[in-house]
Design a protein around this motif. Structure first.
Motif, PDB file in Angstrom:
ATOM      1  N   LYS A   5       5.152  -3.639 -13.754  1.00 35.57           N
ATOM      2  CA  LYS A   5       6.596  -3.789 -13.919  1.00 35.57           C
ATOM      3  C   LYS A   5       7.265  -2.424 -14.107  1.00 35.57           C
ATOM      4  O   LYS A   5       8.372  -2.195 -13.648  1.00 35.57           O
ATOM      5  CB  LYS A   5       6.869  -4.713 -15.114  1.00 35.57           C
ATOM      6  CG  LYS A   5       8.323  -5.043 -15.288  1.00 35.57           C
ATOM      7  CD  LYS A   5       8.528  -6.092 -16.349  1.00 35.57           C
ATOM      8  CE  LYS A   5      10.011  -6.396 -16.468  1.00 35.57           C
ATOM      9  NZ  LYS A   5      10.263  -7.476 -17.388  1.00 35.57           N
ATOM     10  N   ASP A   6       6.574  -1.532 -14.800  1.00 32.24           N
ATOM     11  CA  ASP A   6       7.145  -0.233 -15.141  1.00 32.24           C
ATOM     12  C   ASP A   6       6.225   0.878 -14.635  1.00 32.24           C
ATOM     13  O   ASP A   6       5.150   1.108 -15.178  1.00 32.24           O
ATOM     14  CB  ASP A   6       7.294  -0.147 -16.669  1.00 32.24           C
ATOM     15  CG  ASP A   6       7.873   1.162 -17.147  1.00 32.24           C
ATOM     16  OD1 ASP A   6       8.274   1.997 -16.312  1.00 32.24           O
ATOM     17  OD2 ASP A   6       7.923   1.363 -18.383  1.00 32.24           O
ATOM     18  N   THR A   8       6.478   3.993 -14.873  1.00 30.92           N
ATOM     19  CA  THR A   8       6.321   5.162 -15.748  1.00 30.92           C
ATOM     20  C   THR A   8       5.006   5.090 -16.526  1.00 30.92           C
ATOM     21  O   THR A   8       4.433   6.133 -16.843  1.00 30.92           O
ATOM     22  CB  THR A   8       7.495   5.298 -16.738  1.00 30.92           C
ATOM     23  OG1 THR A   8       7.568   4.135 -17.557  1.00 30.92           O
ATOM     24  CG2 THR A   8       8.805   5.520 -16.009  1.00 30.92           C
ATOM     25  N   SER A  66       1.920  -3.782 -18.625  1.00 27.93           N
ATOM     26  CA  SER A  66       2.940  -3.747 -17.578  1.00 27.93           C
ATOM     27  C   SER A  66       2.487  -4.578 -16.374  1.00 27.93           C
ATOM     28  O   SER A  66       3.293  -5.264 -15.752  1.00 27.93           O
ATOM     29  CB  SER A  66       3.212  -2.304 -17.161  1.00 27.93           C
ATOM     30  OG  SER A  66       4.224  -2.248 -16.199  1.00 27.93           O
TER      31      SER A  66
END
Length: 186
Positions: A5-6, A8, A66
């Motif tokens: 999802k992320d 980073t 994530s």
């Protein structure tokens, strides 16, 4: 294709994985002072490894979380799409099924699925989607059968109407012929 999802968190894990480890501490020394200096370097290296191991675990855990969040998001999006399709099928088939129980089952399952919108268990979401798809198929089959029966009834009614019209015309022609015959006798 993004599996998290992320992004980073993946970048952070890449940074952690790319970190350079401290230089190897060599204990070949000629004085106590150099030896103590090397002990301090070894302690600093050990502390770096401890901290780096913890940060790697944390970054790895963040990637896994994530990934799970992305899977849940994707599963919920898929479930919403199945629910939209189910709603459409339910609306279009209302009153046009051979078995109202299959329509009612789908309607109830849609309500159940909407009440479980916060579900996080991927297995349960998958089972719910499978159940919805099976019930949608049952409603569509019942709807097609209903349409087939309605078409058959329409065709039968049309055939009977044509037969009745044909009989009426024949009776009318016969009556006219009788009338002509009776005219000729008088």
């Amino acid at each position: 294709d993004v599996d998290v999802k992320d992004m980073t968190v993946v970048k952070q894990l890449d940074i952690e994985m790319a970190s350079e480890s401290p230089a190897t501490v060599n204990c070949d020394v000629s004085s106590v002072e150099e030896f103590e200096n090397r002990i301090a370097q070894a302690k600093a290296s050990s502390q770096w490894y401890d901290e780096h191991t913890a940060s790697l675990r944390s970054a790895s855990q963040a990637v896994n979380e994530s990934r799970h969040a992305k899977q849940a998001e994707d599963a919920h999006a898929s479930l919403e799409e199945v629910l939209r399709n189910a709603d459409n099928i339910l609306t279009s088939a209302q009153g046009h099924v051979t078995d109202e129980a299959v329509w009612d089952d789908l309607s109830k399952l849609i309500g159940e699925a909407r009440n479980r919108s916060g579900e996080t268990d991927m297995g349960r979401i998958g089972t719910l989607m499978d159940d919805l798809n099976a019930r949608m198929d049952a409603v569509e089959r019942s709807n097609r059968e209903n349409l087939r029966q309605e078409e058959q009834a329409r065709a039968e009614a049309e055939r009977k109407a044509q037969e009745a019209e044909q009989k009426r015309k024949e009776a009318e022609a016969k009556a006219k012929a009788e009338e002509e015959k009776n005219k000729d006798k008088h």
